[in-house]
Design a protein around this motif. Structure first.
Motif, PDB file in Angstrom:
ATOM      1  N   LEU A  44     -35.819 -36.880  -5.244  1.00 43.18           N
ATOM      2  CA  LEU A  44     -36.757 -36.317  -6.214  1.00 43.18           C
ATOM      3  C   LEU A  44     -38.195 -36.452  -5.725  1.00 43.18           C
ATOM      4  O   LEU A  44     -38.998 -35.524  -5.848  1.00 43.18           O
ATOM      5  N   THR A  45     -38.510 -37.619  -5.161  1.00 46.16           N
ATOM      6  CA  THR A  45     -39.861 -37.848  -4.645  1.00 46.16           C
ATOM      7  C   THR A  45     -40.187 -36.866  -3.518  1.00 46.16           C
ATOM      8  O   THR A  45     -41.286 -36.297  -3.469  1.00 46.16           O
ATOM      9  N   ALA A  46     -39.219 -36.661  -2.617  1.00 44.54           N
ATOM     10  CA  ALA A  46     -39.420 -35.708  -1.513  1.00 44.54           C
ATOM     11  C   ALA A  46     -39.646 -34.295  -2.039  1.00 44.54           C
ATOM     12  O   ALA A  46     -40.460 -33.542  -1.493  1.00 44.54           O
ATOM     13  N   MET A  47     -38.949 -33.935  -3.119  1.00 40.40           N
ATOM     14  CA  MET A  47     -39.115 -32.601  -3.701  1.00 40.40           C
ATOM     15  C   MET A  47     -40.505 -32.450  -4.313  1.00 40.40           C
ATOM     16  O   MET A  47     -41.125 -31.382  -4.223  1.00 40.40           O
ATOM     17  N   VAL A  48     -40.993 -33.513  -4.927  1.00 41.64           N
ATOM     18  CA  VAL A  48     -42.343 -33.469  -5.491  1.00 41.64           C
ATOM     19  C   VAL A  48     -43.375 -33.301  -4.376  1.00 41.64           C
ATOM     20  O   VAL A  48     -44.295 -32.485  -4.474  1.00 41.64           O
ATOM     21  N   VAL A  49     -43.215 -34.068  -3.302  1.00 42.18           N
ATOM     22  CA  VAL A  49     -44.132 -33.957  -2.159  1.00 42.18           C
ATOM     23  C   VAL A  49     -44.080 -32.551  -1.567  1.00 42.18           C
ATOM     24  O   VAL A  49     -45.113 -31.931  -1.294  1.00 42.18           O
ATOM     25  N   GLY A  50     -42.860 -32.035  -1.380  1.00 45.29           N
ATOM     26  CA  GLY A  50     -42.710 -30.689  -0.830  1.00 45.29           C
ATOM     27  C   GLY A  50     -43.330 -29.632  -1.714  1.00 45.29           C
ATOM     28  O   GLY A  50     -43.856 -28.621  -1.231  1.00 45.29           O
ATOM     29  N   SER A  51     -43.299 -29.851  -3.028  1.00 45.00           N
ATOM     30  CA  SER A  51     -43.885 -28.900  -3.963  1.00 45.00           C
ATOM     31  C   SER A  51     -45.402 -28.872  -3.877  1.00 45.00           C
ATOM     32  O   SER A  51     -46.029 -27.837  -4.087  1.00 45.00           O
ATOM     33  N   ILE A  71     -44.939 -39.971  -9.939  1.00 44.27           N
ATOM     34  CA  ILE A  71     -46.023 -40.898  -9.567  1.00 44.27           C
ATOM     35  C   ILE A  71     -46.023 -41.156  -8.058  1.00 44.27           C
ATOM     36  O   ILE A  71     -47.063 -41.066  -7.397  1.00 44.27           O
ATOM     37  N   PHE A  72     -44.842 -41.478  -7.487  1.00 45.61           N
ATOM     38  CA  PHE A  72     -44.767 -41.751  -6.050  1.00 45.61           C
ATOM     39  C   PHE A  72     -45.223 -40.536  -5.234  1.00 45.61           C
ATOM     40  O   PHE A  72     -46.000 -40.667  -4.281  1.00 45.61           O
ATOM     41  N   GLY A  73     -44.699 -39.371  -5.588  1.00 48.81           N
ATOM     42  CA  GLY A  73     -45.062 -38.153  -4.861  1.00 48.81           C
ATOM     43  C   GLY A  73     -46.534 -37.832  -5.009  1.00 48.81           C
ATOM     44  O   GLY A  73     -47.215 -37.478  -4.034  1.00 48.81           O
ATOM     45  N   PHE A  74     -47.045 -37.971  -6.221  1.00 50.21           N
ATOM     46  CA  PHE A  74     -48.445 -37.680  -6.498  1.00 50.21           C
ATOM     47  C   PHE A  74     -49.365 -38.604  -5.705  1.00 50.21           C
ATOM     48  O   PHE A  74     -50.335 -38.153  -5.081  1.00 50.21           O
ATOM     49  N   VAL A  75     -49.069 -39.897  -5.700  1.00 50.41           N
ATOM     50  CA  VAL A  75     -49.883 -40.867  -4.965  1.00 50.41           C
ATOM     51  C   VAL A  75     -49.832 -40.580  -3.468  1.00 50.41           C
ATOM     52  O   VAL A  75     -50.857 -40.600  -2.769  1.00 50.41           O
ATOM     53  N   GLY A  76     -48.633 -40.296  -2.937  1.00 50.35           N
ATOM     54  CA  GLY A  76     -48.489 -40.012  -1.510  1.00 50.35           C
ATOM     55  C   GLY A  76     -49.266 -38.786  -1.081  1.00 50.35           C
ATOM     56  O   GLY A  76     -49.982 -38.809  -0.062  1.00 50.35           O
ATOM     57  N   VAL A  77     -49.159 -37.707  -1.859  1.00 50.66           N
ATOM     58  CA  VAL A  77     -49.865 -36.474  -1.509  1.00 50.66           C
ATOM     59  C   VAL A  77     -51.373 -36.662  -1.642  1.00 50.66           C
ATOM     60  O   VAL A  77     -52.142 -36.195  -0.793  1.00 50.66           O
TER      61      VAL A  77
END
Length: 497
Positions: free
Chosen positions: A35-42, A257-263
């Motif tokens: 899920l986190t990877a999908m958020v980052v990819g988005s 949250i994880f994806g948002f922070v990473g991006v």
């Protein structure tokens, strides 16, 4: 602009109305890392490749840090509003504009749908401009992406993709995988090399604006970056749609949250590190994509080639995704009677053909218009962001409306105060973005909203419904007045593109 992956388009890559393509890959549900990877990819899209120059024109490191703090905070609250509405109003799944119609009526719903669709179309134009500008570094005939040759080549590309999609092309998983690697690897290499080349004295010299740049106040510097930050965060609204595929519901919030922070970390590093290897005035003069030319200044020509190849693969993959998404937005709006019924039709390959035709005709017209633009990529970037602001504002305001009324809060009433605060901040943030963008982009948006209402007239006539309520007449009048002023401004040179 992020490569968002909302619900897979109807008839494209799935036989189900709302996206079997993701669900079919996992019977047990998606794990937190996936899920986190999908958020980052988005969220990571083509916009990140343009950040060094775009920010350097506006501000130095201090202004950039303040801008990212405002943008990250505002976009996070907006993402939480989307997530809350997805859980509390699951039946409103026709798109971001469904919330506008539910909260404020049919015409605001139409404006939201139209704005999101036309903004996505303009975003597609920015892809072509960026590709041609990238090629222009190696083949001068493409210039900055808005020469006659660049427009002709982009036009050929538009219609090649168009007819491929009409034949039923599907967005295969391997395309997404290639695109993700192509965009993430160059970004990470860029960050690693610039960290190694970091010069503290140069960074300090640039800190408050640097030498050789116009002296502007910090507030104006920050304000000048706001539409850029919207552009690179577009796609965050798609994160909540993965909730139906999650192994456990609590993973959705964590993945967001994880994806948002990473991006956000990637965006900040790509923006700030060039200030430690080049003077701000030099960064502001880099050609787009400035990530490529900034790396070239540090390591030589191979750096520009490396980033440029990754960008072209990434942007072409993103363009395919957004071509499908643009058509899907129009198709779904027509299915819910927000657009004329013609655009709810599909061809024998289950592709929304009429919606795709109108989408690519609009993209083609905007590509042609870039010939008269001084900085076509920046214009398309800002205009895409400006067209997204009305849909986002109405979503945030609907979140406030629900929380104030207490509607749907019979379950988990303790969340009401929190949701009201988040939606209130998101509303203030989107209003600030409209102000920060300036009257120029308000009027340019009105030039599109005014004539676009013809589609609303068409749809209402088909349905035999009253055209406007009293309040909607006032909204329409404001759109028409803005349109007339905008056209006059373009004709007299008061507004420049």
């Amino acid at each position: 602009m992020a490569q968002v992956h909302p619900l897979p388009p109807v008839g494209v890559g799935t036989d189900q109305p709302h996206g079997g393509s993701v669900a079919s890959t996992t019977d047990q549900g998606l794990s937190l890392p996936v899920l986190t990877a999908m958020v980052v990819g988005s969220m990571v899209g083509a916009g990140i490749f343009s950040l060094p120059r775009t920010f350097a024109i506006a501000t130095g490191p201090v202004g950039a840090i303040i801008a990212w703090c405002i943008a990250a905070g505002g976009m996070y609250t907006l993402a939480r509003v989307f997530q809350s509405l997805a859980e509390r109003k699951p039946h409103l799944d026709a798109g971001v504009y469904a919330y506008a119609r539910a909260g404020f009526g049919d015409y605001p719903g139409f404006l939201s749908a139209f704005g999101y669709w036309i903004g996505s179309c303009i975003g597609n134009v920015s892809y072509w401009v960026l590709i041609k500008s990238t090629l222009g570094a190696f083949f001068p005939v493409f210039g900055d992406g808005n020469t006659v040759v660049a427009i002709v080549v982009a036009s050929i590309g538009i219609w090649l993709f168009h007819f491929m999609i009409l034949r039923g092309i599907k967005q295969a998983a391997f395309i997404n995988s290639v695109v993700t690697v192509a965009k993430i690897v160059p970004i990470l290499v860029f960050i690693a090399i610039l960290i190694g080349a970091f010069r503290g004295d140069l960074f300090r010299a640039n800190l408050w604006g640097g030498e050789g740049m116009p002296a502007t106040g910090l507030f104006e510097q920050v304000r000048a970056t706001m539409l850029v930050t919207v552009f690179v965060f577009l796609g965050i609204e798609g994160a909540s749609v993965y909730s139906r595929y999650a192994r456990t519901r609590s993973d959705v919030g964590q993945a967001t949250i994880f994806g948002f922070v990473g991006v956000t970390a990637l965006l900040v590093l790509v923006t700030l590190l060039p200030y430690a290897v080049l003077a701000r005035s030099d960064i502001a003069e880099l050609r787009q994509p400035s990530m490529a030319t900034a790396l070239e200044a540090v390591v030589g020509h191979w750096g520009a080639i490396f980033v440029s190849l990754g960008l072209i693969v990434s942007v072409l993959g993103a363009y395919l995704a957004w071509s499908l998404i643009c058509a899907e937005v129009l198709f779904t709006a027509a299915k819910t009677d927000d657009m004329p019924r013609l655009f709810a039709t599909e061809n024998e390959n289950n592709v929304p053909a009429a919606a795709l035709w109108l989408t690519n005709i609009v993209v083609q017209l905007f590509v042609i218009s870039t010939y008269w633009s001084r900085d076509a990529f920046s214009l398309m970037l800002s205009l895409t962001s400006a067209m997204s602001l009305i849909p986002f504002l109405l979503v945030a305001a609907y979140g406030v409306l629900l929380a104030r009324r207490g509607e749907t809060y019979e379950i988990r009433p303790q969340e009401r105060r929190r949701d009201l605060l988040l939606a209130g901040i998101a509303t203030i943030y989107t209003l600030f973005l409209i102000y920060a963008g300036g009257m120029k982009f308000v009027l340019l948006a009105a030039i599109l909203y005014g004539p676009g209402t013809i589609l609303y007239f068409w749809a209402r006539r088909e349905q035999g419904k009253t055209l406007f309520t009293a309040i909607e007449w006032a909204i329409f009048a404001a759109a028409v007045v803005g349109c007339v002023i905008g056209i006059h401004g373009l004709a007299t040179g008061y507004i420049t593109i």
